[in-house]
Design a protein around this motif. Structure first.
Motif: not given
Length: 180
Positions: A46-58
């Motif tokens: 989650g920290a690596r793919y963090y977006q801030g405005n949507r799920s990092p899983n996406d």
């Protein structure tokens, strides 16, 4: 990698779902909601793919073709309809179908969706956003028909009548005593 931003986002989300669960009477579920997001498998991705405005899983899914964090999460959290899928008896081999979710998990799923819409949309949130998001993908989800109908009913009630009336309906008319 955005460790602090991800931590803040998942914590704000968890606390908001907890507040909503408490308001409808699901105290234990509010306390334990999404604890797996703090596990190494989910947290560091989650920290690596963090977006801030949507799920990092996406973003993990877009980058790698799958999301290991999501697969971990949905397998441990009963408020996700994906947890409630199984092989369908009498169907061709390998056919998966949604299993009817227990009422308390459908309500937690509803609270989770409302909180996610609020967290990701911030000041632009409107009470119809969770319904619009649901309707956009409704035909492609493998959810039991009764579970889908109840979730949609709650989302429509929220869009039409607001959060206070919807939560009161859940607490006083939907959840029988002893459910929580």
């Amino acid at each position: 990698m955005n460790v602090w931003g991800h931590f803040q986002t998942i914590t704000r989300h968890k606390l908001l779902v907890m507040k909503y669960c408490f308001q409808v009477g699901l105290y234990w579920q509010g306390l334990v909601h999404d604890l797996s997001k703090y596990s190494p498998t989910e947290f560091w991705r989650g920290a690596r793919y963090y977006q801030g405005n949507r799920s990092p899983n996406d973003e993990e899914r877009r980058t790698k073709g799958y999301s290991l964090a999501w697969m971990h999460h949905k397998g441990r959290n009963k408020h996700h309809y994906e947890y409630w899928t199984d092989y369908q008896l009498g169907a061709p081999a390998g056919t998966m179908a949604g299993v009817k979710m227990p009422l308390r998990y459908v309500v937690e799923m509803f609270c989770d969706r409302v909180a996610a819409a609020r967290i990701y949309n911030g000041e632009h949130y409107t009470r119809d956003m969770p319904l619009r998001y649901f309707l956009k993908g409704k035909e492609h989800i493998n959810m039991h028909p009764e579970t889908r109908a109840l979730l949609e009913k709650l989302l429509r009630l929220l869009a039409r009548c607001g959060q206070r009336r919807t939560f009161r309906f859940i607490r006083t008319r939907l959840l029988p005593r002893g459910t929580y």
